[in-house]
Design a protein around this motif. Structure first.
Motif, PDB file in Angstrom:
ATOM      1  N   GLY A  42       9.201  -0.056  64.776  1.00  0.00           N
ATOM      2  CA  GLY A  42      10.772  -0.823  64.519  1.00  0.00           C
ATOM      3  C   GLY A  42      11.619   0.601  64.095  1.00  0.00           C
ATOM      4  O   GLY A  42      12.674   0.172  63.791  1.00  0.00           O
ATOM      5  N   ALA A  43      10.998   1.952  64.181  1.00  0.00           N
ATOM      6  CA  ALA A  43      12.089   2.784  63.991  1.00  0.00           C
ATOM      7  C   ALA A  43      13.482   2.830  64.454  1.00  0.00           C
ATOM      8  O   ALA A  43      14.390   3.123  64.087  1.00  0.00           O
ATOM      9  CB  ALA A  43      11.297   4.380  64.358  1.00  0.00           C
ATOM     10  N   ALA A  44      13.467   2.593  65.958  1.00  0.00           N
ATOM     11  CA  ALA A  44      14.872   2.316  66.550  1.00  0.00           C
ATOM     12  C   ALA A  44      15.712   1.398  65.741  1.00  0.00           C
ATOM     13  O   ALA A  44      17.046   1.920  65.890  1.00  0.00           O
ATOM     14  CB  ALA A  44      14.824   2.205  68.121  1.00  0.00           C
ATOM     15  N   THR A  45      15.281   0.322  65.170  1.00  0.00           N
ATOM     16  CA  THR A  45      16.168  -0.452  64.984  1.00  0.00           C
ATOM     17  C   THR A  45      16.730   0.168  63.460  1.00  0.00           C
ATOM     18  O   THR A  45      17.748  -0.995  63.098  1.00  0.00           O
ATOM     19  CB  THR A  45      15.404  -1.988  64.369  1.00  0.00           C
ATOM     20  OG1 THR A  45      14.334  -1.598  63.583  1.00  0.00           O
ATOM     21  CG2 THR A  45      14.553  -2.484  65.831  1.00  0.00           C
ATOM     22  N   ARG A  46      15.960   1.000  62.925  1.00  0.00           N
ATOM     23  CA  ARG A  46      16.657   1.514  61.623  1.00  0.00           C
ATOM     24  C   ARG A  46      17.764   2.725  61.881  1.00  0.00           C
ATOM     25  O   ARG A  46      18.399   3.268  60.999  1.00  0.00           O
ATOM     26  CB  ARG A  46      15.620   2.036  60.674  1.00  0.00           C
ATOM     27  CG  ARG A  46      14.722   0.986  60.135  1.00  0.00           C
ATOM     28  CD  ARG A  46      13.633   1.379  59.323  1.00  0.00           C
ATOM     29  NE  ARG A  46      12.564   2.079  59.934  1.00  0.00           N
ATOM     30  CZ  ARG A  46      11.624   1.540  60.587  1.00  0.00           C
ATOM     31  NH1 ARG A  46      11.486   0.174  60.648  1.00  0.00           N
ATOM     32  NH2 ARG A  46      10.440   2.435  61.028  1.00  0.00           N
ATOM     33  N   ALA A  47      17.903   3.209  63.289  1.00  0.00           N
ATOM     34  CA  ALA A  47      18.828   4.102  63.496  1.00  0.00           C
ATOM     35  C   ALA A  47      20.520   3.575  63.331  1.00  0.00           C
ATOM     36  O   ALA A  47      20.565   2.337  63.505  1.00  0.00           O
ATOM     37  CB  ALA A  47      18.671   4.584  64.800  1.00  0.00           C
ATOM     38  N   LEU A  48      21.410   4.459  63.544  1.00  0.00           N
ATOM     39  CA  LEU A  48      22.653   4.090  63.176  1.00  0.00           C
ATOM     40  C   LEU A  48      23.193   3.463  64.529  1.00  0.00           C
ATOM     41  O   LEU A  48      22.586   3.655  65.613  1.00  0.00           O
ATOM     42  CB  LEU A  48      23.619   5.306  63.016  1.00  0.00           C
ATOM     43  CG  LEU A  48      23.375   5.970  61.815  1.00  0.00           C
ATOM     44  CD1 LEU A  48      24.475   7.252  61.599  1.00  0.00           C
ATOM     45  CD2 LEU A  48      23.796   5.223  60.648  1.00  0.00           C
ATOM     46  N   LYS A  49      23.915   2.513  64.172  1.00  0.00           N
ATOM     47  CA  LYS A  49      24.380   1.541  65.396  1.00  0.00           C
ATOM     48  C   LYS A  49      25.898   1.646  65.364  1.00  0.00           C
ATOM     49  O   LYS A  49      26.507   2.098  64.627  1.00  0.00           O
ATOM     50  CB  LYS A  49      23.921   0.110  65.029  1.00  0.00           C
ATOM     51  CG  LYS A  49      22.338   0.076  64.910  1.00  0.00           C
ATOM     52  CD  LYS A  49      21.941  -1.611  64.500  1.00  0.00           C
ATOM     53  CE  LYS A  49      20.579  -1.795  64.416  1.00  0.00           C
ATOM     54  NZ  LYS A  49      20.177  -0.637  63.331  1.00  0.00           N
ATOM     55  N   ALA A  50      26.300   0.798  66.584  1.00  0.00           N
ATOM     56  CA  ALA A  50      27.759   0.913  66.582  1.00  0.00           C
ATOM     57  C   ALA A  50      28.305  -0.052  65.473  1.00  0.00           C
ATOM     58  O   ALA A  50      27.971  -0.951  65.046  1.00  0.00           O
ATOM     59  CB  ALA A  50      28.128   0.089  67.879  1.00  0.00           C
ATOM     60  N   GLY A  51      29.501   0.668  64.994  1.00  0.00           N
ATOM     61  CA  GLY A  51      30.175   0.048  63.986  1.00  0.00           C
ATOM     62  C   GLY A  51      29.989   0.717  62.705  1.00  0.00           C
ATOM     63  O   GLY A  51      30.669   0.791  61.773  1.00  0.00           O
ATOM     64  N   ASP A  52      28.775   1.638  62.603  1.00  0.00           N
ATOM     65  CA  ASP A  52      28.368   2.486  61.453  1.00  0.00           C
ATOM     66  C   ASP A  52      29.503   3.793  61.507  1.00  0.00           C
ATOM     67  O   ASP A  52      29.858   3.976  62.541  1.00  0.00           O
ATOM     68  CB  ASP A  52      26.993   2.982  61.589  1.00  0.00           C
ATOM     69  CG  ASP A  52      26.069   1.799  61.321  1.00  0.00           C
ATOM     70  OD1 ASP A  52      26.393   0.711  60.662  1.00  0.00           O
ATOM     71  OD2 ASP A  52      24.668   1.862  61.782  1.00  0.00           O
ATOM     72  N   GLN A  53      29.414   4.579  60.355  1.00  0.00           N
ATOM     73  CA  GLN A  53      29.964   5.609  60.431  1.00  0.00           C
ATOM     74  C   GLN A  53      29.163   6.940  60.634  1.00  0.00           C
ATOM     75  O   GLN A  53      28.021   6.873  60.095  1.00  0.00           O
ATOM     76  CB  GLN A  53      30.577   5.956  58.859  1.00  0.00           C
ATOM     77  CG  GLN A  53      31.863   5.337  58.750  1.00  0.00           C
ATOM     78  CD  GLN A  53      33.066   5.657  59.538  1.00  0.00           C
ATOM     79  OE1 GLN A  53      33.538   5.182  60.489  1.00  0.00           O
ATOM     80  NE2 GLN A  53      33.330   7.092  59.326  1.00  0.00           N
ATOM     81  N   ALA A  54      29.477   7.575  61.544  1.00  0.00           N
ATOM     82  CA  ALA A  54      28.735   8.680  61.994  1.00  0.00           C
ATOM     83  C   ALA A  54      28.608   9.895  60.795  1.00  0.00           C
ATOM     84  O   ALA A  54      29.813  10.164  60.637  1.00  0.00           O
ATOM     85  CB  ALA A  54      29.140   9.308  63.438  1.00  0.00           C
ATOM     86  N   PRO A  55      27.195  10.413  60.393  1.00  0.00           N
ATOM     87  CA  PRO A  55      27.491  11.655  59.408  1.00  0.00           C
ATOM     88  C   PRO A  55      28.050  12.870  60.196  1.00  0.00           C
ATOM     89  O   PRO A  55      27.798  13.118  61.087  1.00  0.00           O
ATOM     90  CB  PRO A  55      25.984  11.866  59.222  1.00  0.00           C
ATOM     91  CG  PRO A  55      25.350  11.193  60.136  1.00  0.00           C
ATOM     92  CD  PRO A  55      26.098  10.153  60.790  1.00  0.00           C
ATOM     93  N   PRO A  56      28.915  13.561  59.508  1.00  0.00           N
ATOM     94  CA  PRO A  56      29.504  14.750  59.966  1.00  0.00           C
ATOM     95  C   PRO A  56      28.360  15.829  59.816  1.00  0.00           C
ATOM     96  O   PRO A  56      27.580  15.700  59.144  1.00  0.00           O
ATOM     97  CB  PRO A  56      30.522  15.144  58.770  1.00  0.00           C
ATOM     98  CG  PRO A  56      30.337  14.472  57.774  1.00  0.00           C
ATOM     99  CD  PRO A  56      29.552  13.047  57.950  1.00  0.00           C
ATOM    100  N   PHE A  57      28.630  16.681  60.809  1.00  0.00           N
ATOM    101  CA  PHE A  57      27.469  17.824  60.994  1.00  0.00           C
ATOM    102  C   PHE A  57      28.130  18.996  61.405  1.00  0.00           C
ATOM    103  O   PHE A  57      29.064  19.064  62.066  1.00  0.00           O
ATOM    104  CB  PHE A  57      26.261  17.397  61.872  1.00  0.00           C
ATOM    105  CG  PHE A  57      26.647  17.114  63.137  1.00  0.00           C
ATOM    106  CD1 PHE A  57      26.923  17.973  64.364  1.00  0.00           C
ATOM    107  CD2 PHE A  57      26.984  15.463  63.649  1.00  0.00           C
ATOM    108  CE1 PHE A  57      27.021  17.808  65.581  1.00  0.00           C
ATOM    109  CE2 PHE A  57      27.275  15.160  64.993  1.00  0.00           C
ATOM    110  CZ  PHE A  57      27.338  16.383  65.866  1.00  0.00           C
ATOM    111  N   THR A  58      27.515  20.073  61.318  1.00  0.00           N
ATOM    112  CA  THR A  58      27.947  21.464  61.749  1.00  0.00           C
ATOM    113  C   THR A  58      26.713  22.277  62.129  1.00  0.00           C
ATOM    114  O   THR A  58      25.558  22.406  61.331  1.00  0.00           O
ATOM    115  CB  THR A  58      28.773  22.303  60.661  1.00  0.00           C
ATOM    116  OG1 THR A  58      29.930  21.578  60.303  1.00  0.00           O
ATOM    117  CG2 THR A  58      29.017  23.771  61.420  1.00  0.00           C
ATOM    118  N   LEU A  59      26.616  22.486  63.525  1.00  0.00           N
ATOM    119  CA  LEU A  59      25.180  23.206  63.991  1.00  0.00           C
ATOM    120  C   LEU A  59      25.490  24.331  64.871  1.00  0.00           C
ATOM    121  O   LEU A  59      26.782  24.320  65.382  1.00  0.00           O
ATOM    122  CB  LEU A  59      24.596  22.179  64.673  1.00  0.00           C
ATOM    123  CG  LEU A  59      23.694  20.741  64.072  1.00  0.00           C
ATOM    124  CD1 LEU A  59      23.253  19.729  65.235  1.00  0.00           C
ATOM    125  CD2 LEU A  59      22.745  21.139  63.003  1.00  0.00           C
TER     126      LEU A  59
END
Length: 222
Positions: A42-59
């Protein structure tokens, strides 16, 4: 031919052990077992989904230049593709399909980046091998993948298989953790809201680039 059709054709030849692959059935069964267990977890069900806020990142890109999601979102919508590495043929086919779709994304004011845990030297290989013109970013230790809920640890028996196949992920990624991201695709609106999310624990399944177009058009309209 659709992206998934190309992936399915490759998978059929690979699992049939056709040259140049010549993969024994035991290897295929081990890979299938690992995929089935990841799906069942069920790992995929715990990933961020549409409607969530995306975490900012710098790579960093392959040349060591920092690429900020905030800076890209200031220009318009952002497509983010998480992939396993240049050693994964399914990932390479997906990157090529995204490159082909890039003009359609850019026409809507969107940017595209791909994120993997591999070292910059291997990201440069991704760019060369797939003739890419969008940024390939190195996510050391899969920290950004973890923020999106995508990072998972390979089971011991799969680690043993990878070692036997000379697929040394710690050397490839510069990280001893034996972790990977589940392949995933996101469309993020300029305000950071996720408009589209596709996460699949089966690495042989990838969405079509055009599947994101409704979300990109919606983002462009806002």
């Amino acid at each position: 031919m659709s992206l998934q059709s190309k992936l399915d054709a490759f998978k059929a030849d690979f699992e049939a052990g056709k040259p140049p692959y010549n993969v024994p059935p035991s290897v295929i069964e081990t890979m299938r077992r690992a995929t089935a267990e990841l799906i069942a977890s069920g790992a995929a069900t715990r990933a961020l989904k549409a409607g969530d806020q995306a975490p900012p990142f710098t790579l960093n890109d392959p040349d060591g230049n920092p690429v900020s999601s905030a800076a890209l979102l200031a220009r318009g919508p952002l497509v983010v593709s998480f992939y396993r590495g240049v050693w994964c043929p399914y990932c390479n086919m997906e990157l090529q399909a995204l490159q082909a779709a890039l003009p359609a994304f850019e026409a809507l004011g969107a940017s595209l980046v791909a994120v993997s845990p591999q070292l910059p030297v291997n990201s440069r290989k991704s760019v060369r091998q797939n003739a890419l013109s969008f940024p390939i970013l190195s996510d050391t230790r899969n920290d950004v993948a973890a923020a999106f809920g995508l990072r998972f640890e390979l089971p011991g028996y799969l680690v043993d298989l990878y070692k036997s196949l000379k697929n040394d992920l710690p050397a490839f990624n510069g990280d001893q953790s034996w972790t990977l991201p589940m392949p995933a695709r996101y469309v993020i609106a300029p305000d950071g809201t996720i408009l589209y999310a596709e996460v699949n624990p089966d690495y042989t399944r990838r969405p079509e680039p055009e599947d994101m177009m409704p979300a990109l058009r919606r983002a462009a309209g806002t």
